[in-house]
Design an enzyme around this catalytic site. Structure first.
Site, PDB file in Angstrom:
ATOM      1  N   GLN A 165       0.779  -1.242   0.000  1.00 57.57           N
ATOM      2  CA  GLN A 165       0.000   0.000   0.000  1.00 57.57           C
ATOM      3  C   GLN A 165       0.817   1.302   0.000  1.00 57.57           C
ATOM      4  OE1 GLN A 165      -3.512   2.296   2.502  1.00 57.57           O
ATOM      5  NE2 GLN A 165      -3.282   0.144   2.880  1.00 57.57           N
ATOM      6  N   LEU A 214       8.833  -8.322 -14.867  1.00 49.67           N
ATOM      7  CA  LEU A 214      10.289  -8.360 -15.014  1.00 49.67           C
ATOM      8  C   LEU A 214      10.886  -9.080 -13.819  1.00 49.67           C
ATOM      9  CD1 LEU A 214      12.155  -6.980 -17.096  1.00 49.67           C
ATOM     10  CD2 LEU A 214      12.322  -5.034 -15.542  1.00 49.67           C
ATOM     11  N   THR A 264      13.854  -9.148 -11.891  1.00 47.54           N
ATOM     12  CA  THR A 264      15.054  -8.308 -11.786  1.00 47.54           C
ATOM     13  C   THR A 264      16.200  -9.019 -11.060  1.00 47.54           C
ATOM     14  OG1 THR A 264      14.036  -7.311  -9.861  1.00 47.54           O
ATOM     15  CG2 THR A 264      13.856  -6.108 -11.929  1.00 47.54           C
ATOM     16  N   LYS A 265      16.010 -10.325 -10.803  1.00 46.80           N
ATOM     17  CA  LYS A 265      17.134 -11.089 -10.251  1.00 46.80           C
ATOM     18  C   LYS A 265      17.852 -11.858 -11.373  1.00 46.80           C
ATOM     19  CE  LYS A 265      16.001 -11.446  -5.413  1.00 46.80           C
ATOM     20  NZ  LYS A 265      15.404 -12.237  -4.356  1.00 46.80           N
ATOM     21  N   ASN A 288       9.430   0.320  -2.238  1.00 47.97           N
ATOM     22  CA  ASN A 288       9.208   0.104  -0.794  1.00 47.97           C
ATOM     23  C   ASN A 288       9.435  -1.363  -0.436  1.00 47.97           C
ATOM     24  OD1 ASN A 288       6.683  -0.611  -2.049  1.00 47.97           O
ATOM     25  ND2 ASN A 288       5.660  -0.466  -0.075  1.00 47.97           N
ATOM     26  N   TYR A 319       4.651  -3.280   8.569  1.00 44.71           N
ATOM     27  CA  TYR A 319       3.321  -3.077   7.969  1.00 44.71           C
ATOM     28  C   TYR A 319       2.594  -1.981   8.754  1.00 44.71           C
ATOM     29  CZ  TYR A 319       3.659  -7.268   5.043  1.00 44.71           C
ATOM     30  OH  TYR A 319       4.025  -8.180   4.095  1.00 44.71           O
ATOM     31  N   GLU A 320       1.462  -1.581   8.201  1.00 47.91           N
ATOM     32  CA  GLU A 320       0.636  -0.500   8.743  1.00 47.91           C
ATOM     33  C   GLU A 320       0.568  -0.423  10.276  1.00 47.91           C
ATOM     34  OE1 GLU A 320      -1.633   1.982   7.208  1.00 47.91           O
ATOM     35  OE2 GLU A 320      -1.570   2.523   9.300  1.00 47.91           O
ATOM     36  N   ASP A 348       0.599   3.471   6.111  1.00 47.85           N
ATOM     37  CA  ASP A 348       0.791   3.158   4.687  1.00 47.85           C
ATOM     38  C   ASP A 348       0.531   4.360   3.767  1.00 47.85           C
ATOM     39  OD1 ASP A 348       1.585   0.572   5.089  1.00 47.85           O
ATOM     40  OD2 ASP A 348      -0.387  -0.300   4.815  1.00 47.85           O
ATOM     41  N   GLY A 370      -7.847  19.766  20.283  1.00 43.13           N
ATOM     42  CA  GLY A 370      -7.457  21.165  20.394  1.00 43.13           C
ATOM     43  C   GLY A 370      -8.106  21.796  21.612  1.00 43.13           C
ATOM     44  N   GLY A 371      -8.475  23.053  21.484  1.00 35.99           N
ATOM     45  CA  GLY A 371      -9.086  23.747  22.613  1.00 35.99           C
ATOM     46  C   GLY A 371     -10.590  23.560  22.688  1.00 35.99           C
ATOM     47  N   GLN A 429     -17.487  24.597  20.529  1.00 33.56           N
ATOM     48  CA  GLN A 429     -16.534  25.666  20.218  1.00 33.56           C
ATOM     49  C   GLN A 429     -16.870  26.835  21.138  1.00 33.56           C
ATOM     50  OE1 GLN A 429     -16.944  27.118  16.259  1.00 33.56           O
ATOM     51  NE2 GLN A 429     -14.764  27.539  16.008  1.00 33.56           N
TER      52      GLN A 429
HETATM   53  N1  COA Z   1      11.937  -9.679  -9.520  1.00 34.78           N
HETATM   54  C1  COA Z   1      12.707 -10.418  -8.699  1.00 34.78           C
HETATM   55  N2  COA Z   1      12.676 -10.289  -7.359  1.00 34.78           N
HETATM   56  C2  COA Z   1      11.829  -9.392  -6.845  1.00 34.78           C
HETATM   57  C3  COA Z   1      11.005  -8.582  -7.656  1.00 34.78           C
HETATM   58  C4  COA Z   1      11.086  -8.746  -9.048  1.00 34.78           C
HETATM   59  N3  COA Z   1      10.356  -8.044  -9.896  1.00 34.78           N
HETATM   60  N4  COA Z   1      10.285  -7.782  -6.846  1.00 34.78           N
HETATM   61  C5  COA Z   1      10.625  -8.083  -5.575  1.00 34.78           C
HETATM   62  N5  COA Z   1      11.566  -9.044  -5.566  1.00 34.78           N
HETATM   63  C6  COA Z   1      12.226  -9.652  -4.416  1.00 34.78           C
HETATM   64  C7  COA Z   1      13.061  -8.687  -3.612  1.00 34.78           C
HETATM   65  O1  COA Z   1      14.280  -8.461  -4.269  1.00 34.78           O
HETATM   66  C8  COA Z   1      13.224  -9.451  -2.307  1.00 34.78           C
HETATM   67  O2  COA Z   1      14.215 -10.424  -2.427  1.00 34.78           O
HETATM   68  P1  COA Z   1      15.321 -10.737  -1.287  1.00 34.78           P
HETATM   69  O3  COA Z   1      14.647 -10.579   0.032  1.00 34.78           O
HETATM   70  O4  COA Z   1      15.715 -12.144  -1.618  1.00 34.78           O
HETATM   71  O5  COA Z   1      16.414  -9.773  -1.450  1.00 34.78           O
HETATM   72  C9  COA Z   1      11.892 -10.207  -2.181  1.00 34.78           C
HETATM   73  O6  COA Z   1      11.255 -10.059  -3.443  1.00 34.78           O
HETATM   74  C10 COA Z   1      10.976  -9.783  -1.062  1.00 34.78           C
HETATM   75  O7  COA Z   1      10.866  -8.389  -0.958  1.00 34.78           O
HETATM   76  P2  COA Z   1      10.310  -7.698   0.382  1.00 34.78           P
HETATM   77  O8  COA Z   1      10.046  -6.275   0.061  1.00 34.78           O
HETATM   78  O9  COA Z   1      11.254  -7.917   1.520  1.00 34.78           O
HETATM   79  O10 COA Z   1       8.911  -8.456   0.595  1.00 34.78           O
HETATM   80  P3  COA Z   1       8.226  -9.108   1.883  1.00 34.78           P
HETATM   81  O11 COA Z   1       6.926  -9.652   1.387  1.00 34.78           O
HETATM   82  O12 COA Z   1       9.114 -10.058   2.581  1.00 34.78           O
HETATM   83  O13 COA Z   1       7.964  -7.878   2.858  1.00 34.78           O
HETATM   84  C11 COA Z   1       7.101  -5.714   3.474  1.00 34.78           C
HETATM   85  C12 COA Z   1       6.899  -6.979   2.642  1.00 34.78           C
HETATM   86  C13 COA Z   1       6.016  -4.719   3.071  1.00 34.78           C
HETATM   87  C14 COA Z   1       7.013  -6.036   4.962  1.00 34.78           C
HETATM   88  C15 COA Z   1       8.503  -5.126   3.150  1.00 34.78           C
HETATM   89  O14 COA Z   1       8.579  -4.935   1.769  1.00 34.78           O
HETATM   90  C16 COA Z   1       8.802  -3.820   3.857  1.00 34.78           C
HETATM   91  O15 COA Z   1       9.102  -3.771   5.060  1.00 34.78           O
HETATM   92  N6  COA Z   1       8.776  -2.717   3.100  1.00 34.78           N
HETATM   93  C17 COA Z   1       9.145  -1.407   3.591  1.00 34.78           C
HETATM   94  C18 COA Z   1       8.060  -0.823   4.428  1.00 34.78           C
HETATM   95  C19 COA Z   1       6.739  -0.805   3.740  1.00 34.78           C
HETATM   96  O16 COA Z   1       6.562  -0.215   2.719  1.00 34.78           O
HETATM   97  N7  COA Z   1       5.773  -1.461   4.379  1.00 34.78           N
HETATM   98  C20 COA Z   1       4.363  -1.310   4.132  1.00 34.78           C
HETATM   99  C21 COA Z   1       3.865  -1.732   2.930  1.00 34.78           C
HETATM  100  S1  COA Z   1       2.158  -1.316   2.828  1.00 34.78           S
END
Ligand code: COA
Length: 416
Positions: free
Chosen positions: A17, A72, A74-75, A96, A139-140, A169, A248-249, A273
């Site tokens: 989010q 994509l 990206t790994k 994020n 998370y939130e 969020d 507030g007040g 008020q």
């Molecule tokens: N291709 C390949 N890998 C991808 C990818 C893509 N397109 N998109 C994401 N990934 C991978 C990441 O590189 C990561 O890999 P790694 O941990 O092996 O390095 C993996 O997906 C997981 O990413 P992550 O963001 O840690 O996901 P999660 O599900 O474990 O955690 C959150 C989710 C929200 C808790 C975490 O992202 C977070 O703390 N974010 C920051 C705070 C935040 O925004 N939180 C609120 C969200 S509403």
């Protein structure tokens, strides 16, 4: 009509989010937002709390309108190469991920800045860089607890309470959007990109600044006169939970209206008020209170404020929340009905203003969402459907110079 952010290209590497709320806002205002998602699965919210089998969940559709979707991996080296090409021609990258994920992928701030020194790299994390909790995923609700909202929300005899509003969020996403726009303006002057970072804890705390105000007042004088604990209850050395008291007040409270016994939302918020005391007395049919020394000033009223609220509730007993507000508005009294999500969804004023919009979607039929809460005189942000997973992969890859055969090959190895 051209939109102010037209021509700004954003790599939207966000999920859940906080990040998506930020990039959705920028997309409404005209930015070309390309959401990068993992092939096969995409943003986790596409599948979360689905109400229609095989169609993107509302959690996703309501936070990703007006965007494109590019799948994509990206790994994979091929995925990294595509991302690098995109970085070279984009203005902003927003992410994020959990702490360190972008670095592990090989796209640290230093690397991104090397690839495109003009690009702005914007991040949301749970805690700010260097904070002793900066390794935590957040998370939130975690953010609401860490940012001071939970300890100050709820009733004094209950536990710390989470707000339904997405203070951790979407609020953080809005802060990030302000940071990105500021960095874009800065770039116009310097020609350089920069890193913009917002933490969820900081964003929650920013909205709780009146509670930090109260902490300092409490330490100086030992009490907080606008809290229900004053003057009969006790204060410790930390800001207490004040129930539904006004911050507030102006004292205020949620008051029962006709039907509250069966309708959990038959309530209004009533604010006393200071300068409205005379009209309040007139509205309530209590003219004798106007000059009574026990009622005349805010200070005199505070010791028996709940007796006053009780009298107002007795007056409200034969009025619905809507009838009550219709009477009180004539006396210029700040108040509102407690509105349910059903009432808001069907509110004709919100439909007319574009705050609640119905959006056609390829798989869902149509869905309701919250449109731009920001209104402009020269632009009406139009909300279009969220993209299907990978809907724009071919289009984006073709724009980067990939042929149909290249795209076929990339699909074979699941890089896109
Ligand atoms: N291709 C390949 N890998 C991808 C990818 C893509 N397109 N998109 C994401 N990934 C991978 C990441 O590189 C990561 O890999 P790694 O941990 O092996 O390095 C993996 O997906 C997981 O990413 P992550 O963001 O840690 O996901 P999660 O599900 O474990 O955690 C959150 C989710 C929200 C808790 C975490 O992202 C977070 O703390 N974010 C920051 C705070 C935040 O925004 N939180 C609120 C969200 S509403």
């Amino acid at each position: 009509m051209t939109k102010p952010l037209e021509g700004i290209k954003i790599i939207d590497f966000t999920h859940v989010q906080a990040g998506p709320a930020c990039t959705q806002l920028l997309a409404w205002f005209g930015a070309d937002v390309i959401k990068v998602e993992r092939p096969g699965s995409g943003d986790v919210t596409r599948n979360q709390l689905r109400d229609i089998p095989d169609a993107d969940a509302l959690y996703f559709t309501m936070l990703n309108s007006n965007k494109k979707s590019l799948t994509l991996d990206t790994k994979k080296p091929e995925g990294k190469e595509i991302l690098e090409k995109l970085v070279r021609e984009s203005d902003v990258l927003v992410e994020n991920f959990g702490p360190g994920a972008l670095d592990r992928m090989g796209f640290s701030w230093e690397r991104l800045n090397e690839l495109n020194p003009k690009m702005i790299v914007a991040s949301v994390k749970g805690f700010s860089d260097g904070h002793h909790y900066d390794d935590l995923k957040v998370y939130e609700n975690v953010a609401q607890c860490a940012g001071g909202a939970a300890s100050t929300t709820g009733f004094w005899d209950g536990p710390p309470t989470i707000s339904a509003a997405a203070l951790g969020d979407s609020n953080t996403g809005m802060h990030l959007a302000i940071g990105i726009l500021t960095a874009l303006l800065g770039r116009n002057k310097t020609g350089k990109g920069q890193k913009v970072a917002v933490s969820m804890q900081d964003s929650v705390l920013n909205l709780c600044r009146v509670k930090l105000r109260d902490q300092q007042r409490l330490e100086r004088v030992g009490y907080l006169e606008e809290y229900p604990q004053y003057p009969h209850g006790e204060f410790s050395d930390v800001v207490p939970r004040g129930g539904n008291a006004g911050g507030g007040g102006q004292p205020g409270w949620v008051l029962k209206c006709k039907g509250w016994e069966t309708d959990p939302n038959a309530y209004i918020y009533f604010t006393i008020q200071g300068h409205a005391w005379e009209p309040i007395c007139k509205a309530l049919g209590k003219p004798e209170w106007i000059d009574d020394p026990a009622y005349k000033t805010a200070e005199a009223r505070q010791p028996h404020i709940f007796e006053i609220f009780g009298t107002i509730e007795a007056w409200l007993a034969d009025k619905t929340k809507f009838e009550a507000v219709d009477i009180l508005r004539k006396f210029d009294i700040p108040c509102a009905p407690v509105l349910t999500m059903k009432e808001l969804a069907n509110d004709p004023s919100l439909r007319a203003s574009g705050t609640i919009v119905e959006v056609p979607h390829k798989k869902r039929g149509s869905y309701l969402t919250v449109g731009s809460p920001i209104k402009f005189s020269d632009m009406k942000p139009e909300v279009t459907a969220s993209p299907l997973l990978g809907e724009h992969t071919d289009e984006v890859l073709a724009s980067l110079g990939y042929s149909r055969q290249d795209i076929f090959n990339l699909r074979e190895i699941k890089a896109v």
